[in-house]
Motif scaffolding. Structure first.
Motif, mmCIF file in Angstrom:
data_model
loop_
_atom_site.group_PDB
_atom_site.id
_atom_site.type_symbol
_atom_site.label_atom_id
_atom_site.label_comp_id
_atom_site.label_asym_id
_atom_site.label_seq_id
_atom_site.Cartn_x
_atom_site.Cartn_y
_atom_site.Cartn_z
ATOM 1 N N ASP A 1 91.932 -6.800 -6.602
ATOM 2 C CA ASP A 1 91.844 -5.590 -7.426
ATOM 3 C C ASP A 1 91.734 -6.011 -8.892
ATOM 4 O O ASP A 1 92.491 -6.880 -9.345
ATOM 5 C CB ASP A 1 93.103 -4.744 -7.243
ATOM 6 C CG ASP A 1 93.250 -4.308 -5.795
ATOM 7 O OD1 ASP A 1 92.477 -3.435 -5.369
ATOM 8 O OD2 ASP A 1 94.102 -4.888 -5.082
ATOM 9 N N VAL A 2 90.822 -5.369 -9.596
ATOM 10 C CA VAL A 2 90.647 -5.710 -11.015
ATOM 11 C C VAL A 2 91.778 -5.041 -11.791
ATOM 12 O O VAL A 2 91.875 -3.811 -11.848
ATOM 13 C CB VAL A 2 89.266 -5.243 -11.530
ATOM 14 C CG1 VAL A 2 89.096 -5.632 -12.989
ATOM 15 C CG2 VAL A 2 88.148 -5.821 -10.672
ATOM 16 N N MET A 3 92.649 -5.867 -12.376
ATOM 17 C CA MET A 3 93.828 -5.339 -13.092
ATOM 18 C C MET A 3 93.457 -4.964 -14.531
ATOM 19 O O MET A 3 93.939 -3.982 -15.068
ATOM 20 C CB MET A 3 94.948 -6.397 -13.144
ATOM 21 C CG MET A 3 95.306 -7.008 -11.799
ATOM 22 S SD MET A 3 95.847 -5.772 -10.612
ATOM 23 C CE MET A 3 97.433 -5.346 -11.294
ATOM 24 N N SER A 4 92.649 -5.786 -15.162
ATOM 25 C CA SER A 4 92.252 -5.510 -16.545
ATOM 26 C C SER A 4 90.992 -6.316 -16.868
ATOM 27 O O SER A 4 90.656 -7.266 -16.148
ATOM 28 C CB SER A 4 93.367 -5.898 -17.521
ATOM 29 O OG SER A 4 93.565 -7.295 -17.458
ATOM 30 N N THR A 5 90.311 -5.903 -17.918
ATOM 31 C CA THR A 5 89.119 -6.652 -18.344
ATOM 32 C C THR A 5 89.147 -6.801 -19.874
ATOM 33 O O THR A 5 89.767 -5.998 -20.565
ATOM 34 C CB THR A 5 87.812 -5.922 -17.978
ATOM 35 O OG1 THR A 5 87.784 -4.662 -18.639
ATOM 36 C CG2 THR A 5 87.657 -5.726 -16.490
ATOM 37 N N SER A 6 88.490 -7.845 -20.350
ATOM 38 C CA SER A 6 88.331 -7.995 -21.800
ATOM 39 C C SER A 6 86.943 -8.574 -22.056
ATOM 40 O O SER A 6 86.344 -9.187 -21.154
ATOM 41 C CB SER A 6 89.417 -8.910 -22.369
ATOM 42 O OG SER A 6 89.351 -10.164 -21.734
ATOM 43 N N THR A 7 86.446 -8.365 -23.245
ATOM 44 C CA THR A 7 85.088 -8.827 -23.551
ATOM 45 C C THR A 7 85.154 -10.128 -24.339
ATOM 46 O O THR A 7 85.956 -10.264 -25.262
ATOM 47 C CB THR A 7 84.335 -7.749 -24.356
ATOM 48 O OG1 THR A 7 84.443 -6.520 -23.648
ATOM 49 C CG2 THR A 7 82.867 -8.101 -24.513
ATOM 50 N N LYS A 8 84.328 -11.073 -23.924
ATOM 51 C CA LYS A 8 84.292 -12.381 -24.593
ATOM 52 C C LYS A 8 82.920 -12.543 -25.244
ATOM 53 O O LYS A 8 81.900 -12.197 -24.636
ATOM 54 C CB LYS A 8 84.503 -13.470 -23.533
ATOM 55 C CG LYS A 8 84.403 -14.893 -24.039
ATOM 56 C CD LYS A 8 84.655 -15.858 -22.878
ATOM 57 C CE LYS A 8 84.495 -17.303 -23.312
ATOM 58 N NZ LYS A 8 84.768 -18.240 -22.217
ATOM 59 N N TYR A 9 82.904 -13.076 -26.441
ATOM 60 C CA TYR A 9 81.639 -13.242 -27.156
ATOM 61 C C TYR A 9 81.375 -14.721 -27.424
ATOM 62 O O TYR A 9 82.291 -15.460 -27.777
ATOM 63 C CB TYR A 9 81.682 -12.480 -28.482
ATOM 64 C CG TYR A 9 81.924 -10.994 -28.307
ATOM 65 C CD1 TYR A 9 80.895 -10.145 -27.918
ATOM 66 C CD2 TYR A 9 83.194 -10.446 -28.513
ATOM 67 C CE1 TYR A 9 81.124 -8.780 -27.743
ATOM 68 C CE2 TYR A 9 83.422 -9.086 -28.339
ATOM 69 C CZ TYR A 9 82.384 -8.260 -27.952
ATOM 70 O OH TYR A 9 82.607 -6.919 -27.775
ATOM 71 N N TYR A 10 80.142 -15.119 -27.262
ATOM 72 C CA TYR A 10 79.741 -16.475 -27.624
ATOM 73 C C TYR A 10 78.970 -16.402 -28.941
ATOM 74 O O TYR A 10 78.123 -15.510 -29.102
ATOM 75 C CB TYR A 10 78.832 -17.083 -26.553
ATOM 76 C CG TYR A 10 79.553 -17.511 -25.297
ATOM 77 C CD1 TYR A 10 80.154 -18.764 -25.214
ATOM 78 C CD2 TYR A 10 79.634 -16.664 -24.199
ATOM 79 C CE1 TYR A 10 80.816 -19.156 -24.062
ATOM 80 C CE2 TYR A 10 80.295 -17.049 -23.046
ATOM 81 C CZ TYR A 10 80.885 -18.304 -22.978
ATOM 82 O OH TYR A 10 81.541 -18.696 -21.841
ATOM 83 N N LYS A 11 79.240 -17.342 -29.819
ATOM 84 C CA LYS A 11 78.563 -17.370 -31.112
ATOM 85 C C LYS A 11 77.041 -17.450 -30.908
ATOM 86 O O LYS A 11 76.572 -18.229 -30.076
ATOM 87 C CB LYS A 11 79.049 -18.600 -31.893
ATOM 88 C CG LYS A 11 78.611 -18.655 -33.332
ATOM 89 C CD LYS A 11 79.260 -19.851 -34.030
ATOM 90 C CE LYS A 11 78.805 -19.958 -35.460
ATOM 91 N NZ LYS A 11 77.431 -20.372 -35.638
ATOM 92 N N ASP A 12 76.327 -16.667 -31.641
ATOM 93 C CA ASP A 12 74.860 -16.691 -31.639
ATOM 94 C C ASP A 12 74.219 -16.331 -30.304
ATOM 95 O O ASP A 12 73.089 -16.729 -30.032
ATOM 96 C CB ASP A 12 74.330 -18.065 -32.099
ATOM 97 C CG ASP A 12 74.700 -18.355 -33.542
ATOM 98 O OD1 ASP A 12 74.859 -17.380 -34.306
ATOM 99 O OD2 ASP A 12 74.836 -19.535 -33.895
ATOM 100 N N GLU A 13 74.934 -15.635 -29.451
ATOM 101 C CA GLU A 13 74.322 -15.181 -28.203
ATOM 102 C C GLU A 13 74.363 -13.655 -28.158
ATOM 103 O O GLU A 13 75.314 -13.048 -28.663
ATOM 104 C CB GLU A 13 75.052 -15.763 -26.987
ATOM 105 C CG GLU A 13 74.862 -17.263 -26.890
ATOM 106 C CD GLU A 13 75.470 -17.864 -25.640
ATOM 107 O OE1 GLU A 13 75.760 -17.108 -24.690
ATOM 108 O OE2 GLU A 13 75.650 -19.100 -25.622
#
Lengths: 191, 223
Positions: free
Chosen positions: B76-88
């Motif tokens: 079960d998906v408990m939580s999500t967060s967004t991850k960013y890569y530089k220059d993408e």
């Protein structure tokens, strides 16, 4: 006479019970706002970000396969490289991210927003090439991926025809250049 | 002889009509699918952004997914967060998944594992900042904060409260979904099924099956 009749009926049965792939291209339903060059009367430009320089020869070859199509089917595509980013409508850059399982991606933009090509026309596109995935395939197929993304940028969606550059490599694409159906798709959008 | 010519003529007409009807119906179906999806996406309340990707490795069956995976779990998906890569441009989603069933791999029921996927929820501000090619006109504060569902080939990343069955490959200290979206199944009771990428519906295997069949197949393959 009986023999001829049964032959005819068999042929009919084959035609009726086995589907014919008449047009293999699939369109988004929208297009690059200012077109793809209008037979050279309104030439369009692409731009290479520094990060994509290593793919410059392949990008050039991929464009050539779209532009020089007359031996198969003439299209209005007329594109040339430009060093002026703002004058271009297709931009290339590359990343090296093994966590992203895609060799190439196309992003569509218009004023103030990124858009879905099924919903609206777009003013320009960005094509992202992922070195981490491209390294698993040979140069010819890398060129195929670039030609595939260029097809997206001009308005073609994926299809399952192995002899179309718009088939994904993973699903058995057998060409690294656009073929008849791909050019027909472009003509359906811009002619 | 004359009858033969008449028959051939009728056949030609039938054949011609069939080809025309076939071409027409192909295009109609494609447009209908696109229209339906557009309506659904608008109803979700997010601005949706859809990028179109070329993948180089296909996982079209359970053996290929199993071979590429370090773990196969239901959770079960408990939580999500967004991850960013530089220059993408495309963001990634990190999902915390609580394991409810272990089909294969070195994890236990109740463990929380992190999966990373490309795509996910971000904001219009991020989209404008990452469109490296052009200067966007300034966005108002309301426009900047608009939420964007960043999809890959029409598929969204995992969202909180979803029940999923995942084939995961090890990547640093987390897991990636095998083949981008290819190792992710929706769970509906005892049934599991992959979602088709947009445009790939006619040839992408959804691998719809019962969980018990999957468990048997994976465990046989892992022996």
């Amino acid at each position: 006479m009986k023999k001829r009749l049964s032959l005819l009926l068999s042929a009919l049965a084959v035609v009726l019970f086995f589907p014919i792939e008449s047009s293999a291209y699939i369109l988004y339903g929208h297009k690059l706002t200012n077109g793809v060059g209008n037979w050279g009367k309104n030439r369009q430009y692409y731009y290479l970000h520094d990060s994509a320089n290593q793919y410059k020869p392949l990008i050039k070859n991929a464009w050539n396969t779209w532009v020089n199509s007359s031996s198969i089917l003439s299209t209005p595509i007329s594109f040339r490289e430009s060093t002026n980013k703002k004058a271009s409508v297709v931009e290339f850059f590359s990343i090296n991210n093994p966590s992203k399982k895609y060799a190439g991606m196309t992003y569509f933009y218009r004023y103030k927003e990124e858009v879905e090509p099924e919903k609206s026309n777009w003013g320009w596109t960005e094509i992202e090439l992922n070195q981490a995935e491209l390294k698993y395939i040979g140069e010819t197929d890398q060129q195929g991926t670039i030609a595939h993304e260029i097809g997206h940028a001009m308005g073609l969606a994926h299809n399952g025809n192995e002899f179309s550059v718009m088939c994904q490599f993973a699903y058995g694409r057998k060409t690294s250049r656009p073929l008849l159906d791909d050019y027909k798709g472009i003509n359906a959008i811009y002619n | 002889m004359k009858k033969g010519f008449i028959l051939m003529g009728i056949s030609a007409i039938l054949l011609g009509s069939f080809v025309v009807v076939s071409a027409f119906s192909t295009n109609t179906e494609t447009n209908a699918t696109a229209t339906k999806k557009t309506t659904d996406e608008t109803a979700s309340g997010f601005i949706t952004v859809d990028t179109h990707a070329d993948i180089v490795r296909a996982y079209n069956d359970i053996p290929s997914l199993t071979k590429a995976s370090a773990i196969v779990i239901e959770g079960d998906v408990m939580s999500t967060s967004t991850k960013y890569y530089k220059d993408e441009i495309a963001p990634c989603t990190l999902s915390q998944v609580k394991v409810s069933k272990v089909i294969s791999g070195d994890v236990k029921i109740g463990d929380v594992v992190t999966f990373q996927e490309t795509g996910g929820i971000t904001t219009q501000k991020y989209v404008s900042e990452r469109s490296r090619g052009r200067d966007f006109p300034p966005l108002s504060e309301v426009e900047e904060n608009k939420q964007v569902d960043f999809k890959i080939n029409g598929l969204s990343a995992m969202k909180k409260d979803e029940k999923v069955l995942l084939f995961g490959e090890r990547y640093q200290d987390i897991y990636l979904v095998v083949g981008g979206y290819q190792g992710k199944f929706k769970v509906d009771g005892n049934k599991i099924e992959r979602q088709s990428p947009k445009g790939d519906e006619s040839f992408y295997p959804t691998l719809k099956m019962s969980q018990s069949s999957l468990v048997n197949e994976v465990q046989q393959l892992k022996k």
